[in-house]
Structures are given as C-alpha cells and as structure tokens.
Design a protein around this motif. Structure first.
Motif, PDB file in Angstrom:
ATOM      1  N   PRO A  31       0.809  -1.208   0.000  1.00 45.90           N
ATOM      2  CA  PRO A  31       0.000   0.000   0.000  1.00 45.90           C
ATOM      3  C   PRO A  31       0.849   1.268   0.000  1.00 45.90           C
ATOM      4  O   PRO A  31       2.019   1.249   0.386  1.00 45.90           O
ATOM      5  CB  PRO A  31      -0.811  -0.112   1.296  1.00 45.90           C
ATOM      6  N   GLY A  32       0.244   2.362  -0.434  1.00 43.95           N
ATOM      7  CA  GLY A  32       0.950   3.648  -0.447  1.00 43.95           C
ATOM      8  C   GLY A  32       1.254   4.073  -1.869  1.00 43.95           C
ATOM      9  O   GLY A  32       1.665   3.273  -2.686  1.00 43.95           O
ATOM     10  N   ASP A  33       1.014   5.345  -2.134  1.00 41.07           N
ATOM     11  CA  ASP A  33       1.240   5.893  -3.456  1.00 41.07           C
ATOM     12  C   ASP A  33       2.622   6.559  -3.478  1.00 41.07           C
ATOM     13  O   ASP A  33       2.926   7.353  -2.597  1.00 41.07           O
ATOM     14  CB  ASP A  33       0.125   6.927  -3.713  1.00 41.07           C
ATOM     15  N   ALA A  37       3.845   9.695  -1.167  1.00 39.85           N
ATOM     16  CA  ALA A  37       4.922   9.399  -0.219  1.00 39.85           C
ATOM     17  C   ALA A  37       6.099  10.344  -0.451  1.00 39.85           C
ATOM     18  O   ALA A  37       6.844  10.650   0.462  1.00 39.85           O
ATOM     19  CB  ALA A  37       5.384   7.953  -0.380  1.00 39.85           C
TER      20      ALA A  37
ATOM     21  N   ARG B  68      10.470  18.828   1.493  1.00 40.20           N
ATOM     22  CA  ARG B  68      10.578  18.284   2.855  1.00 40.20           C
ATOM     23  C   ARG B  68      11.660  19.000   3.661  1.00 40.20           C
ATOM     24  O   ARG B  68      12.581  19.584   3.100  1.00 40.20           O
ATOM     25  CB  ARG B  68      10.888  16.798   2.788  1.00 40.20           C
ATOM     26  N   VAL B 425      -1.539   4.728   4.007  1.00 34.47           N
ATOM     27  CA  VAL B 425      -2.824   4.018   3.978  1.00 34.47           C
ATOM     28  C   VAL B 425      -3.851   4.788   4.803  1.00 34.47           C
ATOM     29  O   VAL B 425      -5.003   4.948   4.396  1.00 34.47           O
ATOM     30  CB  VAL B 425      -2.652   2.581   4.536  1.00 34.47           C
TER      31      VAL B 425
END
Lengths: 309, 544
Positions: A31-33, A37, B68, B425
């Motif tokens: 999972p996770g794009d 991210a 960041r 998620v």
C-alpha cells in the motif's frame, strides 16, 4: 573454467529478470502511493494538480505491465531510470554508495576471517581445553548479540567514554573500525564455529594420522594438510556472508551513519521509490551472483578434486 | 577439561561481561554544572558548526523540487527569496526585496529590490532573476511539485498550460523593481513567495549545470554550497559578500544521522553542536546537569488530533464529539505517553500561530467524565458504543496514544478498536471517508490555510478529512480568503476557530514541543515553530 564462468553468468540473466519482476509486483502490491509518499502531504493537498502532473512525469498513470516493459527496455540499454525522490540517475545513485558498501563489507569479512578462522583452528587443535571453551563461548555470544546493541555499546565505550575513535560517520579509516567490528562480529563467531567443526572432521581422518606418522611437524599437518581440506565449508560461509553483507548491513549502516547500499535500499522502499528499489535490488542480486561464482572458482583453487571442465 | 578449568574459564567470561556492563553503566565523570558563563558582548566570527539532519539525506538542493524538511533546512541557508517568513513572530518580512507595496484592491504587488545583492558566482541579483525564478517554478517542463504555488498570478495558468511564453502578470519595471499582478486576491501570496519555491536562482548557473544544479546549487543566501556526500553530510561555507553581512560561522557541516541514539552519542562526544530531541531523549536531557540549561523549546505549528467522521453515525451528533473531548484527560496522556514533551491543545491553533486566540481557553474541553457521560446519554448512547480508529505506530500520535485514549473512553462506555496501518494508507482511507475515527498530526504556518481543512469545499484529499460542514464556518473562511487586510483575516479565522472548537469535529490532543539541544558554546539559536531545524544560521556564532 572460462566456459563454466560464462555459463554461470548467462544463467544469471533469467534469475535477474525474475527478481526485477518480483520486486516490481511487490512494490505495486504494497500500500501507499509513491507520489504522496514523495511530496509533503500538505503540499500535495494544497496542490492536487501538481500530484497529477508528477504522476504523469514519472509514468505512474500507465498500467503496471506497460511500466514494467518500459523499465526492462531501458534497463537493457543500461538506463535504470531516475529516482522519483531525488531525480538522480539510479545507476549513479547506486554506484555512489558502492565504494562505502564494499569498504565496510571487505573490512568486516577481512577481520572476521582473520579472527574467526584463527580461533576455529586453535579451538580444534586444542579441543576441550580452556581456550577452546572460551573461544566457543565468545562465539556463542557473538552470534547471539544484537548488532544494534553491540554498535551502540562500541560507540559509547570507544567513541564517547574513552574517545579513541569517532563514534559514527564516514570518510577516514578510523570511521571504518567500529562499524566493521560490529558488522563482522556475528560472522567471526560463525566462522570460528564452522572452522572448528570442519577442522575436527578433517583432523580425525586417516591421511592426517599418516602425515603425523611420517614425522611431519604439527604446524605443517595442521596448516598444510588439515586446514586446506577443511576450508571448503569455510569458503562457502565467507562467500554467502560477503554477499549478504552487501545489502544486509542496513542496521550497522544506520547506527553508524554509513552511506551504503543497504541504507539506500531501505530508504528507497520507505519512499516507494520504485526505480531506485529496482536499481538497489539488481545491484545486490548481481553481487550475490558474482560472489557465489567467486566461491565456486575458489573451490577449484583450494581443492584439486573440484573441476568445472 | 577438569572442573577447575571450567570454573576458571566461566569466571573469566563472566568477568569480561560484567566489566563491559559495568563500564557502560557506571556514571560518567561528569563535569560540574556549568557556571553561568558570561555572554561575550560581541558575537565572534569563525568556527565550524556541526548539526544533525534527523530526517535523512536531502532529496535535492534545488528549491523548485524540495518539499521536505530534509532539503529545505539546507536550501534556506544557500538561497534567499524576495521575502522571508519570520517563524518566531509569524509574519512576513523583507529579504531581497527591501520593501513592497500592495494596491488598495490587493491585486498588485510592487517589490523594490535591494541593490548590490550578489549571487555566489559574483553576479548581482536583479528583477529579471526574480521573474526567471518564479517562471522556472511554473514551467511545466520542470514538473515542480510547487508548480501551482503561484497560480494566483495573472497569466500563470496560461503559462503552466503551455499557452504563453511568459507569465503576463510578472513585470520587470527596472533592475530593482518588480511588479506582480494577481488574477484574484490571494492572502497566501506572500507566504508562497517566502516558501522554498520562492528562492531566487541565477539563470546562467541553472542552464550551465542542468540537472546538476540540484547537487551544486548556487544561490544568494548567507552560505555557499561546498559539498554533498550523499547519505553522509552536506557542507556549506560563509558567503563573504552576503548583503546582510558575512555570517559569523566559517562553515556548517550538516551530518545525516537518522538514528536518534547515534545523534545523542555524537552530541555527548562533543562532535555535534545541536540536534532536535526525541521524546525519550527529552526526559533525559531536561534532567541532565550539563545539558538542561541548553535546550530551546517551542510549540510546533502542528495540531495532533483525533478526527471524527462527521458524516458517519454516531459522530454526526455534536454531543458525541463533545463527549469524547470531555472524556479524555489530555494532560495526563501528555505526561505519561509523551513524557511531558507536548503542549495540551485547547483549540486548533498552536500558541505560535499568528491567529492564536488566548480567549480560546473559554471554549476548551476540560477533563470531565461525568459531563461526557451526560452528553452521551443525551445523544441516545447511555451505554456508549463501539467505534474503530485508524492509527499509525507513531510514538507520539499513534498507537501508544490510542491505547491511552481507549482506557478513558472505556470509562464512559465507548469501546475503541484500533486499526494499525501505515501513514499513506491512513491518509488514503481518511481521504475516502472510510473510517470512524483517525489519529493524525496536521499543520501549516499560514493561519487561513491551517483552517481551510474545515471548509466543506475541501472534503477528502484537499484536507477536510473529517467531512465537517458548517455554513457559518464556510462563510467566515470565504471572507478571510478575500480579506485584503491582514488583521481582518486573523479576526475572521479566530471567529471560525471558536465555532470549530464548539462543534468539536476533532479531539484536540496536543501541539508538539519541539526541543533542540545545543552545546554551551553555541549562541544565537532561536525557537522556530515551523521546524526547529529551520534555523537562520547566519546570525548563529560560536563562543569558544
């Protein structure tokens, strides 16, 4: 021998292909794009159109099989793409870390081999002695000791309490001492135990008794006749460990701030930086192939019975 | 081997082990607590400052790609923009532009640049450089994540779409005057200029270096880039011709150390001059006889909270949300779970935000389980209910906090079922509204942007993940977006915040207490609420 090496290298190609496919699918499934991210979530939500633009830039709007095919086409031309996160060429990013990784792995293996094999030989020759007991107990401790804890202990004792060496960092030989001891400790212990057991097996064989009965010096019997034949399992372990240390040094690298491939790989996974993950995994797979090939070649050198023709 | 030999060997090994443990546990010969050192009257020039990069290797040193802290903390030392955000005061101040004027309708900004400002390559900074730098951000070929940061400038959207050669609204009047016309009033425009994307770059260096500009940046900031060893260190040196005067420090070595224990040991060894503390380190340092006097603390501009899905039962009922706010003792959780390293959140704005309202305390929720039970009964849940909560494993605003909250809610009959997920998620599920409750930390420095996550037009990915809707809040925020006057915007934001606190779409948990430890010889560090690592280092100096 040359044919054998070529055969092995050709055989590695399907292995590498499989690895890239598995890594690609794994990265797709977890999972996770990658884009969310990679860019700050707040920036992403303030500029949702920028996210779309970045997805298009990195080809993430294409179906997964197209992306994999493009990756393969570029990879065979030597282009592993650019890191999503840093925009740096993947090959360059990996190659920048290789010297640090090799330095650490080589230093760890070198001292582990020196200390571990020596301790194993002494233990075998002096079986059931105090020294054998001590070495094997230390080996047990070495195998059981968490790398993280050992690293921090060494940093504290040798870097802070008695400031003999820099606690962490990279650049000089002094920086290499503590991480290589930390990384090599488990391997030293393992080698000591393997060498001892291999030596004990060989020492009991009849040809050693024959050598002794011929009046050869004990040193010659041990080093020339016994050790050489006991080296096969030792070389196997050294080879496997060496390859493992290339990418498996991530904890040591993190603790000591060592800029190696292991850390790069873990960071790349955390950032879902697919091209970089592929590059790192390919490097590690190649390292495994090359090191295991070297091990096979060394077998032939140390044992005349081994032939690859 | 005889029994005696065994005993001897075993004793030796035990002796070695005990020696090792004793050496590590024995108190270090500690220096006497430092006597109050007299501050030298004048700052000193010279010295090397070694700092830690706790977030790891920067992704880039090119401002248009940095998003960041890991990158921005370096970029802000190497580059300057037209204006700068003074994080201590929460206001925008002049930087390369010595002053600016805004037209009465809030649509035209005229910037007057300082004369004699130089890039690190020796060339003077002019208004053309500013135009080039802003257009570079918006150039679609560069695919900057900040491409839409300046979309309120007239003609920006056409330029981004590739329909125009230049941004019509950016006009170079002369070498030292730049006029920017906005398409609509944008109260965040100056803040965007002060952000990393607003850094000014020299065109000739960008073109000469190409992609390498990200690794060998050339700016006009107080420090010149010297080297970057990936995953190891970034080094910059004093820029002699800096327009505010040469920085005091000769050199800054920024070491990439992600491992907290390593940073601590390096600091204790005196090889690190400053670093941001984790929660457990704070416990040790605030009691430490040597270091406790050398800590800077500040409430960070992040609000940690538990979000309620306001479109899902039972959280559609305001009383349920208020009950949860009453049911939990946030101060106790801060003391136990966070070791006191946080400030209780009474409202949405941390005290360091420009829109912080001291009056908000009147509307805050004290720990009152009886009141919570009463509200739940009124809402038709006298026996409580069961709800799930999305959480990460974050030590400060993840599972440990949820576990503490579970106990409090159980006392009023609410059973909480944590679902441990990874951050990405959690965000995806929250964006889709696929949850009962979640725990998260959120913040931006601009007062209005910070509150826009409660505007109903921003449901889901744009930020309103609690799917909260209140027409009055929407109207106030819409007015604030169009407010030309800063004070008026602040007033409207405060008014909206009061309603939000009363309607409690979230449980207000805490604001992080950012803490930086520094060596006694470091002077001039400031409490920076955006991130403690955003230190303006050109005024920092070393006293030894």
């Amino acid at each position: 021998m040359l044919q054998f090496i070529l055969r092995r290298l050709l055989g590695a190609i399907p292995v590498l292909l499989c690895i890239t496919l598995v890594v690609f699918l794994l990265m797709f499934v977890i999972p996770g794009d990658p884009i969310t991210a990679l860019i700050d979530p707040r920036a992403a939500e303030l500029n949702p159109d920028a996210v779309k633009l970045l997805r298009a830039k990195w080809g993430l709007d294409h179906p997964v099989h197209i992306r994999y095919w493009k990756f393969l086409c570029n990879a065979v031309r030597g282009d592993l793409g650019k890191s999503y996160r840093t925009n740096q060429q993947v090959l360059e990013a990996v190659l920048q870390r290789v010297p640090a990784t090799l330095q650490l792995a080589a230093a760890s293996v070198a001292w582990a081999t020196l200390v571990g094999v020596s301790a194993g030989i002494i233990s075998a020759v002096k079986q059931y002695s105090v020294i054998d007991f001590l070495f094997m107990l230390l080996a047990l401790i070495g195998v059981s000791m968490p790398v993280f804890w050992l690293g921090l202990m060494l940093m504290y004792l040798v870097g802070v309490r008695w400031p003999l060496l820099p606690p962490s960092g990279y650049g000089t030989w002094q920086h290499l001492v503590l991480p290589s001891i930390t990384l090599g400790s488990a391997m030293t212990a393992l080698l000591a135990r393997i060498t001892r057991s291999a030596m004990l097996n060989v020492i009991r064989l009849e040809y050693i008794t024959t050598a002794r009965s011929k009046g050869l010096a004990e040193r010659t019997v041990v080093y020339k006749h016994a050790l050489r034949n006991a080296l096969i399992p030792v070389v196997t372990v050294i080879g496997l460990q060496m390859a493992g240390l290339m990418g498996g040094a991530v904890i040591t690298e993190s603790v000591f701030g060592w800029p190696g491939v292991g850390r790069l790989t873990v960071d790349a996974i955390a950032w879902r930086d697919m091209p970089l993950v592929q590059g790192c995994v390919l490097f590690l797979a190649c390292a495994f192939v090359v090191v295991s090939l070297m091990v096979d070649v060394v077998y032939a050198l140390i044992d005349p019975r081994v032939r690859y023709d | 081997m005889g029994a005696l030999q065994y005993r001897w060997a075993a004793s030796s090994v035990w002796f070695l082990l005990v020696l090792m443990v004793a050496a590590s546990c024995a108190p270090r010969p500690q220096a006497e607590p430092p006597a109050a050192e007299p501050e030298p009257e004048e700052p000193r020039y010279g010295g090397v400052l070694t700092r830690a990069c706790i977030y790891g290797d920067p992704e880039t040193l090119d401002p248009i790609y940095a998003t960041r802290v890991a990158a921005v903390m370096h970029i802000m030392q190497i580059f300057d923009g037209l204006v700068v955000f003074n994080a201590e005061k929460g206001v925008i101040e002049p930087e390369l532009a010595e002053r600016w004027e805004v037209s009465a309708d809030g649509l035209v900004y005229t910037f007057y640049l300082r004369q004699g400002v130089k890039f690190h390559n020796g060339r003077e900074v002019t208004a053309e450089d500013v135009k080039y730098s802003l257009e570079r951000v918006m150039d679609p070929d560069n695919a900057s994540p900040h491409i839409y940061s300046f979309k309120s400038i007239k003609g920006a959207e056409a330029f981004i779409a590739g329909e125009a050669e230049e941004v019509a609204g950016i006009q170079v009047v002369d070498d030292y005057t730049l006029r920017i016309q906005l398409a609509e009033v944008d109260v965040t425009f100056l803040w965007e200029l002060a952000d990393v994307a607003g850094c000014i770059v020299p065109k000739e260096e960008v073109e000469r270096l190409g992609d390498r500009f990200a690794e060998q940046p050339v700016g006009c900031g107080p420090f010149k880039f010297e080297r970057w060893v990936r995953d190891s260190e970034v080094v910059y040196v004093a820029f002699e011709d800096y327009y505010h005067g040469r920085p005091y420090l000769d050199q800054i070595v920024a070491r990439i150390i992600k491992e907290p224990a390593t940073r601590e040991l390096e600091f204790e060894a005196g090889r690190l001059d400053m670093f941001v503390l984790t929660d457990p380190q704070y416990v040790k340092f605030k009691e430490h006889p040597e270091y406790r006097d050398y800590l800077i603390e500040v409430p960070e501009l992040f609000t940690r909270h538990i979000g309620f899905n306001c479109q899902r039962e039972p959280f559609t009922d305001i009383r349920v949300r208020q009950a949860i706010n009453y049911a939990i003792d946030r101060e106790a959780i801060i003391e136990t779970v966070l070791h006191g390293k946080a400030y209780p959140a009474l409202g949405w704005y941390p005290p360091t935000n420009a829109a912080y309202n001291p009056e908000i305390e009147k509307y805050a929720y004290p720990y009152d389980p009886d009141k919570a039970a009463e509200l739940l009964a009124e809402a038709g849940h006298p026996q409580g209910f069961t709800a799930s909560i999305l959480t990460t494993s974050h030590p400060a605003w993840g599972l440990p906090a949820v576990e503490a909250v579970m106990g409090y809610l159980a006392e009023v009959g609410i059973t909480l079922k944590p679902e441990l997920v990874e951050g990405g998620v959690l965000r995806d599920q929250a964006n889709e509204g696929n949850y009962d409750m979640y725990i998260w930390s959120y913040g931006v420095s601009h007062p209005l942007l910070g509150l826009m996550s409660f505007h109903s037009m921003n449901w889901g990915p744009p930020g309103n993940r609690v799917f909260y809707k209140n027409d009055q809040v929407d109207a106030l925020l819409d007015q604030a977006r169009r407010a030309v006057d800063w004070d008026e915007m602040i007033r409207l934001c405060r008014e909206a915040e009061v309603i939000i606190v009363q309607e409690a779409p979230v449980w207000f948990y805490n604001y992080n207490k950012a803490v930086m430890a520094y060596q006694p010889w470091v002077r001039g560090l400031k409490p920076i609420p955006t991130d403690m690592d955003y230190q303006p280092l050109h005024r920092v100096w070393i006293s030894k």
